[in-house]
Design a protein around this motif. Structure first.
Motif, PDB file in Angstrom:
ATOM      1  N   ILE A 135       5.242   8.572  -5.669  1.00  0.00           N
ATOM      2  CA  ILE A 135       3.853   8.787  -5.775  1.00  0.00           C
ATOM      3  C   ILE A 135       3.181   7.495  -5.214  1.00  0.00           C
ATOM      4  CG2 ILE A 135       1.922   9.067  -7.292  1.00  0.00           C
ATOM      5  CD1 ILE A 135       3.875  10.474  -9.212  1.00  0.00           C
ATOM      6  N   GLU A 136       2.052   7.708  -4.414  1.00  0.00           N
ATOM      7  CA  GLU A 136       1.509   6.794  -3.542  1.00  0.00           C
ATOM      8  C   GLU A 136       0.066   6.353  -4.341  1.00  0.00           C
ATOM      9  OE1 GLU A 136       1.036   7.113   0.472  1.00  0.00           O
ATOM     10  OE2 GLU A 136      -0.316   5.528   0.915  1.00  0.00           O
ATOM     11  N   ASN A 137      -0.273   5.123  -4.469  1.00  0.00           N
ATOM     12  CA  ASN A 137      -1.740   4.939  -4.930  1.00  0.00           C
ATOM     13  C   ASN A 137      -2.625   4.961  -3.746  1.00  0.00           C
ATOM     14  OD1 ASN A 137      -0.501   2.900  -3.515  1.00  0.00           O
ATOM     15  ND2 ASN A 137      -2.452   1.624  -3.585  1.00  0.00           N
ATOM     16  N   LEU A 172       3.715   1.942  -3.037  1.00  0.00           N
ATOM     17  CA  LEU A 172       2.534   0.837  -3.048  1.00  0.00           C
ATOM     18  C   LEU A 172       1.979   0.603  -1.495  1.00  0.00           C
ATOM     19  CD1 LEU A 172       0.703  -1.042  -4.584  1.00  0.00           C
ATOM     20  CD2 LEU A 172       2.389  -2.866  -3.990  1.00  0.00           C
ATOM     21  N   ASP A 173       0.777   1.269  -1.551  1.00  0.00           N
ATOM     22  CA  ASP A 173      -0.038   1.096  -0.075  1.00  0.00           C
ATOM     23  C   ASP A 173      -1.133  -0.081  -0.201  1.00  0.00           C
ATOM     24  OD1 ASP A 173      -2.093   1.301   1.824  1.00  0.00           O
ATOM     25  OD2 ASP A 173      -1.211   3.372   2.332  1.00  0.00           O
ATOM     26  N   THR A 174      -0.774  -1.155   0.447  1.00  0.00           N
ATOM     27  CA  THR A 174      -1.596  -2.374   0.387  1.00  0.00           C
ATOM     28  C   THR A 174      -3.075  -1.919   0.744  1.00  0.00           C
ATOM     29  OG1 THR A 174      -0.668  -3.126   2.423  1.00  0.00           O
ATOM     30  CG2 THR A 174       0.332  -3.973   0.532  1.00  0.00           C
ATOM     31  N   CYS A 175      -3.273  -1.198   1.851  1.00  0.00           N
ATOM     32  CA  CYS A 175      -4.464  -0.807   2.227  1.00  0.00           C
ATOM     33  C   CYS A 175      -5.461  -0.382   1.327  1.00  0.00           C
ATOM     34  CB  CYS A 175      -4.586  -0.254   3.752  1.00  0.00           C
ATOM     35  SG  CYS A 175      -6.234   0.548   4.127  1.00  0.00           S
ATOM     36  N   HIS A 176      -4.617   0.950   0.616  1.00  0.00           N
ATOM     37  CA  HIS A 176      -5.498   1.486  -0.347  1.00  0.00           C
ATOM     38  C   HIS A 176      -5.497   0.520  -1.381  1.00  0.00           C
ATOM     39  CE1 HIS A 176      -3.470   5.340   1.285  1.00  0.00           C
ATOM     40  NE2 HIS A 176      -4.090   4.965   1.994  1.00  0.00           N
ATOM     41  N   ALA A 177      -4.735  -0.283  -1.954  1.00  0.00           N
ATOM     42  CA  ALA A 177      -4.922  -1.307  -3.029  1.00  0.00           C
ATOM     43  C   ALA A 177      -6.249  -1.926  -2.807  1.00  0.00           C
ATOM     44  CB  ALA A 177      -3.767  -2.157  -3.408  1.00  0.00           C
ATOM     45  N   VAL A 201       6.660   0.129   0.482  1.00  0.00           N
ATOM     46  CA  VAL A 201       5.431  -0.547   0.426  1.00  0.00           C
ATOM     47  C   VAL A 201       5.028   0.234   1.615  1.00  0.00           C
ATOM     48  CG1 VAL A 201       4.386  -2.536   0.837  1.00  0.00           C
ATOM     49  CG2 VAL A 201       6.092  -2.578  -0.725  1.00  0.00           C
ATOM     50  N   HIS A 202       3.923   0.859   1.610  1.00  0.00           N
ATOM     51  CA  HIS A 202       3.072   1.198   2.805  1.00  0.00           C
ATOM     52  C   HIS A 202       2.224  -0.196   3.212  1.00  0.00           C
ATOM     53  CE1 HIS A 202       2.997   5.869   2.476  1.00  0.00           C
ATOM     54  NE2 HIS A 202       4.205   5.323   3.042  1.00  0.00           N
ATOM     55  N   LEU A 203       2.884  -0.798   4.379  1.00  0.00           N
ATOM     56  CA  LEU A 203       2.160  -2.109   4.694  1.00  0.00           C
ATOM     57  C   LEU A 203       1.212  -2.013   5.756  1.00  0.00           C
ATOM     58  CD1 LEU A 203       2.461  -5.346   4.154  1.00  0.00           C
ATOM     59  CD2 LEU A 203       3.967  -5.302   5.823  1.00  0.00           C
ATOM     60  N   ASN A 204      -0.113  -2.140   5.088  1.00  0.00           N
ATOM     61  CA  ASN A 204      -1.210  -1.813   6.036  1.00  0.00           C
ATOM     62  C   ASN A 204      -2.311  -2.659   5.703  1.00  0.00           C
ATOM     63  OD1 ASN A 204       0.041   0.762   6.922  1.00  0.00           O
ATOM     64  ND2 ASN A 204      -0.702   1.755   5.002  1.00  0.00           N
ATOM     65  N   ASP A 205      -3.071  -3.074   6.792  1.00  0.00           N
ATOM     66  CA  ASP A 205      -4.086  -4.169   6.630  1.00  0.00           C
ATOM     67  C   ASP A 205      -5.045  -3.168   6.559  1.00  0.00           C
ATOM     68  OD1 ASP A 205      -5.983  -6.153   6.368  1.00  0.00           O
ATOM     69  OD2 ASP A 205      -4.981  -7.225   8.167  1.00  0.00           O
ATOM     70  N   ARG A 216      -8.942   3.190   5.631  1.00  0.00           N
ATOM     71  CA  ARG A 216      -8.755   2.983   7.302  1.00  0.00           C
ATOM     72  C   ARG A 216      -8.026   1.978   7.497  1.00  0.00           C
ATOM     73  NH1 ARG A 216     -14.491   2.796  10.256  1.00  0.00           N
ATOM     74  NH2 ARG A 216     -14.527   1.120   8.930  1.00  0.00           N
ATOM     75  N   HIS A 217      -6.701   2.061   7.982  1.00  0.00           N
ATOM     76  CA  HIS A 217      -5.693   1.045   8.174  1.00  0.00           C
ATOM     77  C   HIS A 217      -5.732   0.335   9.389  1.00  0.00           C
ATOM     78  CE1 HIS A 217      -2.590   3.992   5.785  1.00  0.00           C
ATOM     79  NE2 HIS A 217      -4.162   3.844   5.260  1.00  0.00           N
ATOM     80  N   ALA A 218      -5.366  -1.020   9.193  1.00  0.00           N
ATOM     81  CA  ALA A 218      -5.622  -1.824  10.389  1.00  0.00           C
ATOM     82  C   ALA A 218      -4.169  -2.658  10.751  1.00  0.00           C
ATOM     83  CB  ALA A 218      -6.794  -2.929  10.090  1.00  0.00           C
ATOM     84  N   LEU A 243       5.062   0.639   8.128  1.00  0.00           N
ATOM     85  CA  LEU A 243       3.734   0.496   8.656  1.00  0.00           C
ATOM     86  C   LEU A 243       3.048   1.754   8.941  1.00  0.00           C
ATOM     87  CD1 LEU A 243       4.600  -1.701  11.582  1.00  0.00           C
ATOM     88  CD2 LEU A 243       3.354  -2.599   9.460  1.00  0.00           C
ATOM     89  N   GLU A 244       1.892   1.723   8.552  1.00  0.00           N
ATOM     90  CA  GLU A 244       0.881   3.204   8.839  1.00  0.00           C
ATOM     91  C   GLU A 244      -0.305   2.672   9.655  1.00  0.00           C
ATOM     92  OE1 GLU A 244       1.791   6.326   5.237  1.00  0.00           O
ATOM     93  OE2 GLU A 244       0.303   4.545   4.794  1.00  0.00           O
ATOM     94  N   THR A 245       0.064   1.788  10.369  1.00  0.00           N
ATOM     95  CA  THR A 245      -1.025   1.124  11.320  1.00  0.00           C
ATOM     96  C   THR A 245      -1.284   1.678  12.607  1.00  0.00           C
ATOM     97  OG1 THR A 245       0.601  -0.548  12.153  1.00  0.00           O
ATOM     98  CG2 THR A 245      -0.758  -1.212  10.162  1.00  0.00           C
TER      99      THR A 245
HETATM  100 ZN    ZN Z   1       0.008   5.269   2.872  1.00  0.00          ZN
END
Ligand code: ZN
Length: 261
Positions: A135-137, A172-177, A201-205, A216-218, A243-245
């Motif tokens: 489950i993703e935040n 854990l999505d860092t952009c969403h957090a 981890v979904h590692l996104n700026d 909006r991912h960077a 990454l989902e960048t």
């Molecule tokens: Zn994500």
């Protein structure tokens, strides 16, 4: 060693993985915006794709469609959501995937949050889960199940009473957090205090400021998230990262994070 990779185009995911040097990949196996059953775009059946990936040493995660909302109190959304999620779990099992990611979903303004947590319990309890369900935040919305940590805690509590609870993990999505207003500083400890696990981890700026609610991912180091804390999240999470960048920056993003962790 932490495994890194990216969400890649499903037309030829293994070529994409090799091009950017990914150890793991995430794919859609259907139209992410549609209710239709999975219909993979890669040129092999699920088992053959899984075998080819295993041979190449590449782990696969499946992202379920965004339309899925198992928390919904609307039967015409909740019931097809469960069905589509089950179809994705089954397809992911045939693929030998490492996990299926699903968003926490939401109820509407007129519903008690509790109804959503209860629906999540029923969904988890009724699913056949052969591949971990992660489950993703999410970034926005005032009635989201997995945006604010006090709600995530209630969601986790509800799910924990299911016999399937051990098959449910957290992405854990860092952009969403960041966008949802949960600071990256201390993020991993905050999450682990609730879920006890971070599977991916979904590692996104983030293109937007903390608390903006915008999804909006960077590319890494190019957005508004504190770069040192993005790195710290990876150090502490002890989990693989996808990454989902924007894809044109994937090679640079992988080099950015690998050189820092
Ligand atoms: Zn994500």
């Amino acid at each position: 060693m932490t495994l890194f990779g990216a969400h890649v185009d499903p037309a030829d995911p293994l070529a994409a993985a090799q091009e950017i040097g990914a150890e793991i990949i995430q794919v859609n196996i259907g139209d992410p915006q549609s209710w239709k059953a999975p219909a993979p775009r890669f040129p092999w059946d699920l088992e053959e794709f899984g075998a080819r990936a295993a041979e190449a040493g590449i782990g696969i995660y499946v992202h379920s469609p965004f339309v899925i909302n198992v928390a919904s109190t609307n039967n015409r959304i909740r019931i097809p959501s469960r069905k589509l999620l089950q179809q994705h779990l089954d397809a992911a099992a045939r693929l030998g995937a490492w996990g299926v990611i699903v968003h926490g979903g939401h109820v509407t303004a007129n519903d008690p949050m509790e109804a959503g947590f209860e629906n999540w319990f029923k969904a988890v309890d009724g699913l056949r889960i052969e591949v971990p369900l992660l489950i993703e935040n999410t970034a926005g919305g005032n009635h989201a199940m997995a945006r604010r940590w006090e709600n995530l805690a209630r969601l986790w509590q509800a799910i924990s009473t299911s016999n399937n609870a051990k098959r449910v993990g957290f992405c854990l999505d860092t952009c969403h957090a960041h966008a949802s207003g949960n600071p990256l500083q201390g993020l991993v400890d905050d999450v682990l205090a609730i879920t006890g696990r971070i599977d991916l981890v979904h590692l996104n700026d983030s293109r937007d400021t903390e608390g903006s609610g915008a999804d909006r991912h960077a590319n890494l180091g190019k957005g508004q998230a504190d770069p040192d804390w993005l790195v710290e999240v990876m150090r502490r999470a002890q989990a693989p990262a996808i990454l989902e960048t924007p894809s044109e920056g994937h090679t640079d993003d992988l080099e950015w994070i690998r050189s820092r962790v």
